[in-house]
Design a protein around this motif. Sequence first.
Motif, PDB file in Angstrom:
ATOM      1  N   ASN A  44       7.355  22.046   3.561  1.00 24.42           N
ATOM      2  CA  ASN A  44       6.066  22.192   3.017  1.00 24.42           C
ATOM      3  C   ASN A  44       5.608  23.671   3.462  1.00 24.42           C
ATOM      4  O   ASN A  44       4.459  23.888   3.662  1.00 24.42           O
ATOM      5  N   ASN A  45       6.428  24.657   3.245  1.00 25.38           N
ATOM      6  CA  ASN A  45       6.094  26.085   3.550  1.00 25.38           C
ATOM      7  C   ASN A  45       6.153  26.421   5.112  1.00 25.38           C
ATOM      8  O   ASN A  45       5.656  27.520   5.559  1.00 25.38           O
ATOM      9  N   ASN A  46       6.119  25.402   5.905  1.00 24.13           N
ATOM     10  CA  ASN A  46       6.269  25.616   7.332  1.00 24.13           C
ATOM     11  C   ASN A  46       7.601  25.412   8.218  1.00 24.13           C
ATOM     12  O   ASN A  46       8.188  24.616   7.695  1.00 24.13           O
ATOM     13  N   VAL A  76      14.820  18.429  -1.504  1.00 21.18           N
ATOM     14  CA  VAL A  76      15.496  19.274  -0.677  1.00 21.18           C
ATOM     15  C   VAL A  76      16.107  20.492  -1.519  1.00 21.18           C
ATOM     16  O   VAL A  76      16.788  20.023  -2.432  1.00 21.18           O
ATOM     17  N   ASN A  77      15.704  21.609  -1.153  1.00 31.67           N
ATOM     18  CA  ASN A  77      16.128  22.709  -2.171  1.00 31.67           C
ATOM     19  C   ASN A  77      15.703  22.417  -3.606  1.00 31.67           C
ATOM     20  O   ASN A  77      16.621  22.847  -4.426  1.00 31.67           O
ATOM     21  N   LYS A 124      14.979  24.080   2.203  1.00 24.14           N
ATOM     22  CA  LYS A 124      13.690  23.960   2.068  1.00 24.14           C
ATOM     23  C   LYS A 124      13.293  22.636   1.759  1.00 24.14           C
ATOM     24  O   LYS A 124      13.971  22.023   0.755  1.00 24.14           O
ATOM     25  N   VAL A 125      12.578  21.835   2.393  1.00 19.63           N
ATOM     26  CA  VAL A 125      12.057  20.448   2.253  1.00 19.63           C
ATOM     27  C   VAL A 125      10.570  20.406   1.731  1.00 19.63           C
ATOM     28  O   VAL A 125       9.735  21.169   2.281  1.00 19.63           O
ATOM     29  N   VAL A 156       2.235  16.747   1.610  1.00 15.51           N
ATOM     30  CA  VAL A 156       1.739  16.233   2.757  1.00 15.51           C
ATOM     31  C   VAL A 156       1.249  17.376   3.715  1.00 15.51           C
ATOM     32  O   VAL A 156       1.914  18.203   3.889  1.00 15.51           O
ATOM     33  N   ASP A 157      -0.033  17.415   4.170  1.00 16.41           N
ATOM     34  CA  ASP A 157      -0.539  18.229   5.205  1.00 16.41           C
ATOM     35  C   ASP A 157      -0.062  17.669   6.535  1.00 16.41           C
ATOM     36  O   ASP A 157      -0.602  16.203   7.098  1.00 16.41           O
ATOM     37  N   LEU A 158       0.951  18.237   7.351  1.00 11.33           N
ATOM     38  CA  LEU A 158       1.819  17.387   8.313  1.00 11.33           C
ATOM     39  C   LEU A 158       0.718  17.235   9.590  1.00 11.33           C
ATOM     40  O   LEU A 158       1.027  16.335  10.495  1.00 11.33           O
ATOM     41  N   HIS A 159      -0.256  17.876   9.626  1.00  7.04           N
ATOM     42  CA  HIS A 159      -1.171  17.798  10.817  1.00  7.04           C
ATOM     43  C   HIS A 159      -2.452  16.820  10.650  1.00  7.04           C
ATOM     44  O   HIS A 159      -3.002  16.535  11.291  1.00  7.04           O
ATOM     45  N   THR A 160      -2.791  16.614   9.168  1.00  9.80           N
ATOM     46  CA  THR A 160      -3.896  15.885   9.029  1.00  9.80           C
ATOM     47  C   THR A 160      -3.736  14.478   8.300  1.00  9.80           C
ATOM     48  O   THR A 160      -3.353  14.476   7.082  1.00  9.80           O
ATOM     49  N   PRO A 161      -3.780  13.467   8.872  1.00  5.94           N
ATOM     50  CA  PRO A 161      -3.596  12.271   8.222  1.00  5.94           C
ATOM     51  C   PRO A 161      -4.584  11.846   7.445  1.00  5.94           C
ATOM     52  O   PRO A 161      -5.835  12.313   7.862  1.00  5.94           O
ATOM     53  N   GLU A 162      -4.436  11.393   6.123  1.00  4.77           N
ATOM     54  CA  GLU A 162      -5.523  10.969   5.340  1.00  4.77           C
ATOM     55  C   GLU A 162      -5.576   9.332   4.455  1.00  4.77           C
ATOM     56  O   GLU A 162      -4.436   8.784   5.110  1.00  4.77           O
ATOM     57  N   ASP A 163      -6.562   9.162   4.210  1.00  8.85           N
ATOM     58  CA  ASP A 163      -6.522   7.787   3.854  1.00  8.85           C
ATOM     59  C   ASP A 163      -5.611   7.643   2.663  1.00  8.85           C
ATOM     60  O   ASP A 163      -5.405   8.434   1.856  1.00  8.85           O
ATOM     61  N   ASN A 164      -4.788   6.408   2.664  1.00 11.14           N
ATOM     62  CA  ASN A 164      -3.809   6.234   1.541  1.00 11.14           C
ATOM     63  C   ASN A 164      -4.485   5.559   0.596  1.00 11.14           C
ATOM     64  O   ASN A 164      -4.773   4.502   0.305  1.00 11.14           O
TER      65      ASN A 164
END
Lengths: 78, 255
Positions: free
Chosen positions: A18-20, A48-49, A68-69, B47-55
């Motif tokens: 996700n761009n990181n 993936v890619n 790139k995932v 997905v924001d890898l740092h902020t879990p949100e409500d499903n």
Amino acid sequence: MNLKLEILNHNNMNIIINNNSREVAEGCTLERLIDEIGYKEFKFAVAVNNQVVKKTAWDETILYDGDKVIVIKAVSGG
Amino acid sequence: MTSLVIAGKTFHSRLFLGTGKFSSNQLMQQAIETSGTEMVTVAMKRVDLHTPEDNMLEYINKETIQLLPNTSGARNAREAVFAAQMMQEIFETNWLKLEIHPDPRYLLPDPVETLKATEELVKLGFVVLPYISADPVLCKLLEEVGAATVMPLGAPIGSNKGLRTKDLLEIIIEQSNIPVVVDAGIGAPSHAAEAMEIGADAVLINTAIAVAGDPNVMAQAFKMAVESGRMAYEAQLATPHREADASSPLTAFLD
């Protein structure tokens, strides 16, 4: 010490998720990556890619350096 | 009231609900239940890898509700097909609201890319409900390539302006062999009733309910309006005339 560092570097690689940028172990599968992300309650879709990888194929999909995932989840929308 | 059938599936409610813009998942869930809807749109994001949100999916009863994932964010057919395949993974349905709008100001759908994507997605086995401008020619082309419905707009998304495209919607409804769902622009229950009175098969509402002062009561108001409009259509409305037509006998009784 130097040797140890070299081995460590050799066993890790970088992927883009996700761009990181993220460091993962060489030979890491998609399944393991998704496990590491956490949030087990979510259902994710993964590419993936720019190729969609079905959940049934996550454990046999090995990631390579520079892959790139994209990980996507459900949100509300109109 | 007759039921609506889309791609072999029967719907008793002709009100479809968008799940965006609600201030909480609880309010969304309440509005879904009150509206009586059997189909709701959903979307996806990275997905924001740092902020879990409500499903949000936990708030929708998938036993009774058909999920309709939308491809909002896709700017062309290629992106829409990719989005559709990702959606299928998350939502486990092959139903799809195809939405391709490259311009963020008016969010008007791209007809060329939408037609192209519909054709491709139908071949891939998707049930495609394309969001489009109220273009009767495009509707026939979409029907030919296998769209499950057409979803022409009444006015731009979220504009609450009502049926600004009414004359064109009437032509679309007259010509269509697949269900016509009026999507976008409906801002008040009276607009929804109007769409149903002219023979639309269903309406899709989001903003008007989600941002209302009381979304739950507004969901009820829309439910009643959609039912009322459909009943009026099925009962066959009286035709308008320019001149008066007496409702009481005009025979003289005072002379």
